[in-house]
Structures are given as structure tokens and as C-alpha cells.
Design an enzyme around this catalytic site. Sequence first.
Site, mmCIF file in Angstrom:
data_model
loop_
_atom_site.group_PDB
_atom_site.id
_atom_site.type_symbol
_atom_site.label_atom_id
_atom_site.label_comp_id
_atom_site.label_asym_id
_atom_site.label_seq_id
_atom_site.Cartn_x
_atom_site.Cartn_y
_atom_site.Cartn_z
ATOM 1 N N ASP A 157 45.456 17.081 -82.190
ATOM 2 C CA ASP A 157 44.711 18.410 -82.036
ATOM 3 C C ASP A 157 45.978 19.616 -82.467
ATOM 4 O O ASP A 157 46.958 19.182 -82.033
ATOM 5 C CB ASP A 157 44.388 18.674 -80.480
ATOM 6 C CG ASP A 157 45.761 18.426 -79.530
ATOM 7 O OD1 ASP A 157 46.232 19.531 -79.209
ATOM 8 O OD2 ASP A 157 45.919 17.299 -79.237
ATOM 9 N N SER A 158 45.376 20.513 -82.769
ATOM 10 C CA SER A 158 46.139 21.760 -82.983
ATOM 11 C C SER A 158 47.272 21.256 -84.234
ATOM 12 O O SER A 158 46.857 20.951 -85.269
ATOM 13 C CB SER A 158 46.833 22.490 -81.872
ATOM 14 O OG SER A 158 47.363 23.758 -82.175
ATOM 15 N N ALA A 159 48.402 21.454 -83.675
ATOM 16 C CA ALA A 159 49.626 20.966 -84.833
ATOM 17 C C ALA A 159 49.581 19.469 -84.876
ATOM 18 O O ALA A 159 49.804 18.990 -86.083
ATOM 19 C CB ALA A 159 50.878 21.203 -84.221
#
Length: 308
Positions: A157-159
Site C-alpha cells: 500500500d502507498s509507498a
Amino acid sequence: MDSSKDEIVFEFPPFLRIYKDGRQERILNSEFIPPSTDPITGVSSKDVVIQPETGLSARLYLPKVTDPQTKLPLLIYFHGGAFVIETAFSPTYHNYLNLLVAEANVVAVSVDYRRAPEHPLPIAYEDSWTSLQWASQTEEEWLKNYADFDRVFMAGDSAGANIAHNMAIRAGYSELNKFKINGIVLVHPYFAGVEPVGGEVSTEVGRKLWTAVCPTTSGLDDPFVNPVNDPKFSKLGCKRVLVCVAEIDTLKHRGRYYYENLGKNGWEGVVEFMEAEGENHVFHLFSPTCEKAGDLMKRVAAFMNGAE
């Protein structure tokens, strides 16, 4: 006394400050939670050291095994946190992996890569690649006895979604011993670019963050953070991709842009898309029992169990 030393050159509230003299202040550190056997899901976990000289490590997860003769899909997970916060051992990710491993019935390796700014990019990418290589050739008993190396997935998720994508790119031109990567799951991926896409509105913090975590970058069109700008985009080393975004997340436009462009440049695979209405960035980590978090988890689990 030189007061300029206390000048803040970058701030990512409420998590991180970087001062003019190079000092870094991590305002909010992640709590460590030990591995365990989760009483609710029955999922067991343990920690392993992958590279002693750097401290690179991971947490392994094993669901409650009902049929020891049946090998399970293997998930390599990369946590989020803008490359600067969170760990594989924090309560947020430990609890989420317990739930995901139980729902999907997979063996998982949650990678604890080194974080910026102390360890600037591309160190997290190199740690993640080292972890993939380790998983593909280790004799670690949980992976050796229970994981199906013909059904390997990467997710984050995200980074962490950014890392999963970049590892799939690298897998497209580098061999992984014994591994067949079936697909990747990108949840609220952290991507960027110089020119806005869709209804994207960039912020000063967002623009400065990438430079803070990757000081050697060429800018926001660096292929590491703008994959559509990457000449190797079509070489993505898997045949299935699931992109998940959240309606009121500022990063949703980049996720959609990735989804819309992946199949336009010669990549021969299937890309799926899911948008959570009315939700913000990584909502599923903070409200894991809400209805839309449940929908997201079911979709991710089905994706990993639907591969050939």
C-alpha cells in the site's frame, strides 16, 4: 550559536523533520509488536533476518494449516509509510497481515526494508529485491513446506505499492530463482509526476517528499515514481495487476492513470481496477473491520486465489 542549524528544510507532519545541517528527527516512531499466534485468526508469525550485515529482516505469516499436502500461494508484502515511517513489525501491519493471510489463505513474507531519510532511496528498492531473491532460494521451513513458488504475488500500500511495482519491473528483466510472479496488488499507490493528471492537485509537501526520500532523483518524472514515464513500463514481470484506489485520496488520480496506461504500451496482461467510494488513503489499515475494508480484502484475496 548558529541558529541556522535548527532551520527546518523539510517537514512531513506529524512524522518527520529534516534540518539544514542534515539532522533528522523522527517525531513518531512505530511501536514494535512481537510475532505470535493470533488467537482470532489462528495465523502464526515469526521473524527472520535476511541480511545480517544490514539488518534487513522480515516477518513471516502462516495461516492455520488444514491440509499439509496442499501448497499455498506466496505473498511478498511491502508496507507503506511514505518510505519514512511504519515497519513490518508495527501493530498496524502485523494486525493487517494476520487478517489478510487468514482471508486469502496464503503464506506471507512482510519485508522490513530500511527507511529514508537515514537510508535514502534506492536502498529500500535494493532491500526489497534482496528479500525477493532470499525468498526464492531460502530453505526456511515455512516457505519450503507450505508455499507454492508457481503462485507468487507481490502487494503493498502507498509507498509499498510503489515498491511492488518497481520490483515487478525489475523481475521483468532479472531472473528470480524458482519464482513465478503471477500478479501484483497496488493499494493506493504512491506515484507522482511533473504534469498533473485527471483532477490531481499537487502539494508542496508532496513535491518535496520525493526529493527528501530520494536525493539523487531526476525529479517527479523519475521512473521510480512516475512509472508511466518508464521506458520499461511494458516489461512488467507479471501477467495480472490489481490497482485499488480510494475516492477522496489525493493519490487516486495517479492510480487511475497507471491503470489506464498499463495496457496501452505493449504489456500483455490483465489489469483490474477497484475504487472505494467515500474513503481516504489507506482507510483499510485504520478501520480494518469497516464494510469497505472488508470488500477490499475480499477482492485482494480473490485476486490471489484466482490465478492460473
